[in-house]
Scaffold this active site. Structure first.
Site, mmCIF file in Angstrom:
data_model
loop_
_atom_site.group_PDB
_atom_site.id
_atom_site.type_symbol
_atom_site.label_atom_id
_atom_site.label_comp_id
_atom_site.label_asym_id
_atom_site.label_seq_id
_atom_site.Cartn_x
_atom_site.Cartn_y
_atom_site.Cartn_z
ATOM 1 N N GLU A 81 28.379 -46.236 66.920
ATOM 2 C CA GLU A 81 27.383 -47.099 65.993
ATOM 3 C C GLU A 81 28.147 -48.107 65.681
ATOM 4 O O GLU A 81 27.352 -49.366 65.321
ATOM 5 C CB GLU A 81 26.801 -45.972 64.931
ATOM 6 C CG GLU A 81 26.053 -45.168 65.341
ATOM 7 C CD GLU A 81 26.632 -43.790 65.772
ATOM 8 O OE1 GLU A 81 27.725 -43.962 65.958
ATOM 9 O OE2 GLU A 81 25.829 -43.093 66.519
ATOM 10 N N HIS A 150 19.947 -34.938 60.640
ATOM 11 C CA HIS A 150 18.879 -35.432 61.264
ATOM 12 C C HIS A 150 17.406 -35.670 60.447
ATOM 13 O O HIS A 150 16.509 -35.838 60.962
ATOM 14 C CB HIS A 150 18.604 -34.302 62.465
ATOM 15 C CG HIS A 150 19.520 -34.492 63.486
ATOM 16 N ND1 HIS A 150 20.622 -33.948 63.302
ATOM 17 C CD2 HIS A 150 19.456 -34.773 64.702
ATOM 18 C CE1 HIS A 150 21.451 -34.001 64.456
ATOM 19 N NE2 HIS A 150 20.612 -34.494 65.432
#
Lengths: 345, 377
Positions: A81, A150
């Site tokens: 990322e 998540h």
């Protein structure tokens, strides 16, 4: 085998025309349509992220785009990322408009340094000499019964960072238009997508651009208590308003849409009418977007208030195992409990 | 290197021995043709740049000691690595520095006083890269710039600006970082992206022995040059105090990058003779003998011996000394004349487009500041 890509080559389809008329689409498909339109409008727009190519992203938001635009504009990047955001900064310096997909909310933190110390400040450090038109799309929030990391709501970290813009659509129509407005912005935009709202459908009007990107909106008129929220929380607030109406209480529901900057006008107007304000959010309450709104309304509308501004938030704990997420996340009932307290004050 | 052994040695490319003899070693053979591109005038330019920047470096440290700068970042000892590699760049290339590459900026056309303005606390940046030889801003969060450089190089590739068939037009990127920064995740991620996309890019790692007080051995148990191979790119270790090695190896890898042959990593073995910054105290962690070893390999002494062996005129050497003194005193003079920015700098350029939060805050701030003026009048 690490030296070749064995996946079948993407078959590039003919680029289509702008969509017109009105269609009933899920929010995820609306973002897909918005990304596609932005890519048609500007050849400098390119997508970057993990699994966004042939798979179309884990939520299929980029489905079909690599076929239409090719792998030079839809980059299935290495799994890193910080690398994605850092290289997007370099691409923006070169004149590109990268749109990044972070796979899940909880995976944005490896990129936190590049976002806060580099992306957010690059224009300022260059004294205006560069622009950073980078959009970072982040599927966020709970209600999908998933595993750890998540279901997070990390928007406050970014709203606290000068140089960034932070928005979150709650409807398919807003999603279609707001993603294009975010891509057109010359500033970096954190685009938080309420993933529990990816699937329900709503009308998307492809012909008329609604409000500007940074505008709150009254989504249900009411007279007794103002309730505000963003993203998936807007649905919870509308459910609460339905229940309250049956009990004879009229809630005015406001969709914040833009977290930074925050458009206080409609909230102040509403509070002038109702004298009572509830701020609801999926994020934990301590040092949150809700705290900021509560403080600002207290500063600016003290004499209009009939009750303290109340916050309805998730608890100040890690997001718990999904089995108990319904108790953790603000529900219509918890919103109504706060409404009752505000009215009883 | 035998498989599964602990022998991680790699050859070091050297053309110019520490005593100034031109004696390319075996590892240098493939780079000699690049050295041969240089003229006598280029050799003299190298010497001039190195002497001038060292003198400036001393002047800047003095300015800090006199309270004129918040901090100074010395480059003493690393001049050959920087001058040789900078000379290998072409006008169309982009340079992403760390924060110690003052001479690279100077050679690309940057006014070094702009660096002083930043270290004096007058600006967060200091210059416009496109107007200063594509020399990008210094980056203080270590290794962040390696990713920006890689993204920029990806953009060159997408633009079709490399491997055009015209070497005069082909573009490339060089990014500077150090032994300490190499441990940052961003450095590894940049190497991953660069290898994956085969970017037109050279990673120039100056191994100056120290990350403030921590030796390079704490950062890596293998030569950093080996890491390049691990990521899938051509790599060389060079004698970083040999300006010819620095030029020749960088020239080869930049040429290859521009021609579409992908990225490379260069590890330049050099030494930070000075402190990390003026806030540092190397006597607390460094051995005098270690320093003395490296001072004996000084890059300027070495090149001077080479030039003298070739019969350079004494007047040239004298001219360079004078130029260095003039350059340093001019920089000092102008550094003392720089003016502080006005208060607008707080709110300017945070956003490209008007931002409601800042519009309101700025209005309040301006009214608040103005209230003092009214009170005085």
């Amino acid at each position: 085998m690490t030296d070749t890509d064995t996946r079948p080559a993407a078959s590039v389809t003919e680029s289509g025309a702008r969509r017109t008329g009105t269609e009933n689409l899920p929010l995820g498909k609306a973002i897909n349509a918005g990304l596609r339109q932005a890519m048609l409008d500007d050849p400098k727009v390119l997508l970057m992220g993990e699994d966004i190519g042939p798979l179309g992203g884990v939520f299929r938001v980029t489905e079909g785009l690599i076929q239409e635009f090719g792998d030079k504009r839809v980059l299935d990047t290495p799994l890193a990322e910080s690398g994605i955001v850092g290289t997007a900064i370099g691409l923006a310096m070169r004149g590109y408009r990268p749109v990044i997909e972070i796979q899940f909310d909880g995976f944005i933190f490896p990129a936190f340094d590049q976002i806060t110390t580099q992306l957010a400040r690059m224009r300022n450090r260059h004294e205006g000499g560069v622009t950073m038109p980078v959009v970072i799309r982040v599927p966020y929030g709970g209600h999908i019964g998933s595993i750890e990391h998540h279901q997070e709501s990390p928007e406050a970290y970014f709203a606290h960072t000068p140089g960034l813009r932070v928005v979150s659509p709650s409807t398919p129509n807003d999603a279609y238009w707001m993603i294009q407005q975010a891509i057109r912005s010359d500033d970096p935009v954190l685009f938080f997508e309420p993933k529990s709202r990816y699937w329900p459908k709503g009308a998307v009007d492809f012909d008329s651009e609604p409000t500007p990107l940074h505008a709150t909106r009254v989504v249900r008129q009411g007279s007794d208590v103002t309730v505000v929220g963003h993203g998936a929380m807007v649905t919870t607030l509308l459910e609460a308003a339905d229940i309250a109406a049956e009990e004879g209480t009229s809630l005015e529901v406001i969709d914040i849409r833009s977290i930074s900057p925050l458009d206080y006008g409609p909230i102040l107007s509403s509070v002038e009418k109702t004298g009572r304000l509830i701020v609801a959010q999926e994020a934990s309450g301590f040092v949150s977007v809700g705290s900021e709104i509560a403080a600002t309304i207290a500063e600016r509308a003290f004499y209009l208030l009939q009750a303290p501004v109340l916050r309805v938030s998730s608890y100040d704990t890690p997001f718990p195992p999904a089995a108990v997420e319904t108790q953790f996340l603000p529900s219509p009932d918890r919103v109504l409990e706060a409404v009752d307290r505000a009215l009883a004050y | 290197m035998a498989a599964n052994s602990n022998d991680f040695s790699v050859p070091t490319v050297q053309l110019l021995a520490p005593d100034g003899t031109f004696a390319p070693n075996e590892a240098a053979e493939e780079f000699v043709p690049y050295f041969e591109r240089l003229t006598d005038a280029d050799h003299e330019r190298f010497y001039r740049e190195m002497v001038v920047i060292r003198r400036f470096d001393r002047e800047a440290a003095n300015l800090q000691r006199q309270g004129q700068l918040a901090l100074w970042v010395p480059s003493h000892g690393q001049e050959a690595a920087q001058v040789g590699s900078a000379f290998a760049t072409r006008p169309q290339d982009h340079i992403f520095p760390s924060y110690r590459e003052h001479v690279v900026g100077k050679m690309r056309g940057l006014d070094v006083v702009d660096v002083l303005r930043m270290l004096k606390g007058l600006t967060l940046g200091g210059w416009v890269p496109e107007e200063n030889g594509n020399f990008h801003l210094y980056t203080l969060v270590l290794a962040s710039q390696t990713l920006h450089a890689t993204g920029y190089a990806m953009g060159m590739q997408f633009d079709g600006a490399t491997a055009t068939g015209d070497p005069e037009r082909d573009e490339a990127v060089i990014v500077y970082f150090g032994d300490g920064a190499s441990s940052q995740g961003d450095a590894s991620e940049a190497l991953v992206f660069a290898a994956s996309y085969q970017t037109p890019q050279v990673f120039f790692l100056q191994n100056n022995g120290w990350a403030i007080s921590v030796p390079a051995s704490r950062q890596s148990r293998t030569p950093f040059a080996l890491r390049g191979h691990g990521f899938g790119m051509r790599s060389n270790r060079i004698d970083g105090n040999d300006v010819f090695a620095s030029y020749a190896v960088t020239a080869k890898h930049l040429d290859d990058a521009r021609a579409g042959r992908g990225p490379a990593l260069i590890e330049a073995m050099t030494y930070r003779v000075g402190a990390h910054t003026t806030a540092d105290d190397p006597t607390k962690y460094r051995l005098d003998a270690d320093l003395a070893d490296w001072v004996a390999k000084d890059p300027i002494v070495r090149l001077k011996a080479y030039l003298e062996n070739r019969g350079v005129a004494q007047s040239f050497l004298d001219d360079v000394e004078q130029e260095a003194a003039d350059f340093a005193s001019d920089a000092r003079k102008r550094a003392l004349e720089v003016v502080a920015p006005d208060q607008d700098v707080i709110f300017d350029n945070v956003y490209a487009e008007a931002n409601a939060t800042l519009v309101e805050e700025r209005a309040w701030f301006e009214a608040y500041e103005a209230s003092f003026e009214e009170a005085q009048s």
